[in-house]
Write a protein that holds these residues in place. Structure first.
Motif, short mmCIF file in Angstrom:
data_model
loop_
_atom_site.label_atom_id
_atom_site.label_comp_id
_atom_site.label_asym_id
_atom_site.label_seq_id
_atom_site.Cartn_x
_atom_site.Cartn_y
_atom_site.Cartn_z
N PRO A 52 -2.01 4.81 11.83
CA PRO A 52 -0.97 4.19 11.47
C PRO A 52 -0.91 3.17 9.97
N ARG A 53 0.47 2.71 9.64
CA ARG A 53 -0.29 1.55 8.42
C ARG A 53 0.66 1.13 8.34
N PRO A 54 0.98 -0.34 7.14
CA PRO A 54 1.75 -1.50 7.08
C PRO A 54 2.75 -0.87 6.29
N PRO A 55 4.29 -0.94 7.36
CA PRO A 55 5.56 -0.20 6.29
C PRO A 55 5.45 -0.51 5.18
N ALA A 56 6.00 0.31 4.12
CA ALA A 56 5.82 0.05 2.87
C ALA A 56 7.48 0.50 1.74
N GLU A 57 7.95 -0.31 1.22
CA GLU A 57 9.29 -0.15 0.53
C GLU A 57 9.11 -0.41 -0.85
N ILE A 58 10.36 0.54 -1.75
CA ILE A 58 9.75 0.78 -3.19
C ILE A 58 10.81 -0.48 -3.73
N VAL A 59 9.75 -1.74 -4.91
CA VAL A 59 9.96 -2.34 -5.76
C VAL A 59 10.67 -1.68 -7.04
N GLY A 60 11.12 -2.88 -7.53
CA GLY A 60 11.76 -2.49 -8.84
C GLY A 60 12.26 -0.67 -9.57
N GLY A 61 13.37 -0.22 -7.95
CA GLY A 61 14.16 1.10 -8.26
C GLY A 61 13.67 2.23 -7.30
N ASP A 62 13.21 3.21 -7.36
CA ASP A 62 13.00 4.09 -6.70
C ASP A 62 11.66 4.92 -6.98
N GLY A 63 12.02 5.84 -6.51
CA GLY A 63 10.89 6.81 -6.38
C GLY A 63 10.72 7.60 -8.06
N GLN A 64 11.77 7.17 -9.63
CA GLN A 64 11.92 8.11 -10.44
C GLN A 64 11.04 7.15 -11.54
N VAL A 66 9.21 4.84 -9.67
CA VAL A 66 7.55 4.46 -9.38
C VAL A 66 6.55 5.58 -9.96
N LEU A 67 7.20 6.62 -10.25
CA LEU A 67 6.52 7.55 -11.78
C LEU A 67 6.46 7.40 -13.21
N ASP A 68 7.43 6.77 -12.52
CA ASP A 68 7.35 6.42 -14.62
C ASP A 68 7.17 4.50 -15.19
N GLY A 69 5.91 4.66 -13.69
CA GLY A 69 5.13 3.29 -14.04
C GLY A 69 5.79 2.29 -14.05
N LEU A 70 7.61 1.63 -13.83
CA LEU A 70 8.24 1.33 -13.84
C LEU A 70 8.90 0.38 -12.30
N GLY A 71 8.31 1.15 -11.02
CA GLY A 71 8.34 0.43 -9.90
C GLY A 71 7.34 0.67 -8.83
N ALA A 72 7.11 0.26 -8.33
CA ALA A 72 5.80 -0.21 -7.66
C ALA A 72 6.08 0.24 -5.70
N GLN A 84 -1.92 6.06 -4.10
CA GLN A 84 -2.15 6.64 -2.84
C GLN A 84 -0.52 7.25 -2.52
N PHE A 85 1.11 7.16 -3.00
CA PHE A 85 1.88 7.72 -3.02
C PHE A 85 2.55 8.53 -4.09
N ILE A 86 1.66 8.54 -5.10
CA ILE A 86 1.85 9.19 -6.33
C ILE A 86 1.06 10.65 -5.67
N ASP A 87 0.10 9.28 -5.59
CA ASP A 87 -1.45 11.30 -5.29
C ASP A 87 -0.81 12.16 -4.45
N GLY A 88 -0.45 11.58 -3.32
CA GLY A 88 -0.08 12.07 -2.29
C GLY A 88 1.13 13.90 -2.58
N ALA A 89 2.38 13.35 -3.37
CA ALA A 89 3.10 13.11 -3.88
C ALA A 89 2.55 14.37 -4.68
#
Length: 151
Positions: A52-64, A66-72, A84-89
């Motif tokens: 298991p791992r600590p639960p995570a959520e996106i801050v500052g938008g959505d996956g788009q 995060v991919l654009d470096g605007l969210g995390a 880690q999320f980007i690498d796995g995707a």
């Protein structure tokens, strides 16, 4: 049974890879994986996050974003796990491109797999419109993506 080869979230195929170490098994998806009609992958584990791992959520938008470096993607302890999320995707995309897969059914509401609705980043269970990191990257690559309720 699903009658085309597709990508599915591993947790839907009965693999205990969710953040809480559990699966969210969908019997139809499990059957499709067993009949080699679907391939099950977990982008979070492919990104070298533990289960298991600590639960995570996106801050500052959505996956788009995060991919654009605007969210995390931030876990409940405040750690930024975006890379880690980007690498796995990206690893999932490499596999499905090699396999010629153009459709995915992913786990709803996940910061990785969520399609159309994800949690808002407050860790209080509020849903907002948006996609997880994997769902966003798949859509950018022309993959048809739907949530697990699409069966």
């Amino acid at each position: 049974m699903i009658h085309r080869r597709i990508l599915v979230s591993s947790c839907l195929a009965g693999i205990p890879c969710r953040y809480d170490g559990k699966a969210k098994t969908d019997p139809e998806i499990l059957e499709s994986v067993e009949h080699n009609e679907a391939i099950a992958l977990c982008a979070e584990e492919l990104g070298n996050l533990p289960t298991p791992r600590p639960p995570a959520e996106i801050v500052g938008g959505d996956g788009q974003a995060v991919l654009d470096g605007l969210g995390a993607v931030i876990d409940i302890n405040g750690e930024d796990v975006s890379n880690q999320f980007i690498d796995g995707a990206q690893k999932v995309v490499a596999v499905i491109q090699r396999e010629g897969i153009t459709e995915a059914i992913l786990q709803d509401r996940s910061p990785s797999c969520g399609c159309g609705r994800i949690y808002d980043g407050t860790h209080y269970g509020k849903l907002v419109e948006g996609d997880g990191v994997l769902a966003a990257l798949l859509k950018r690559r022309g993959v048809t993506v739907s949530g697990s309720s699409a069966l």
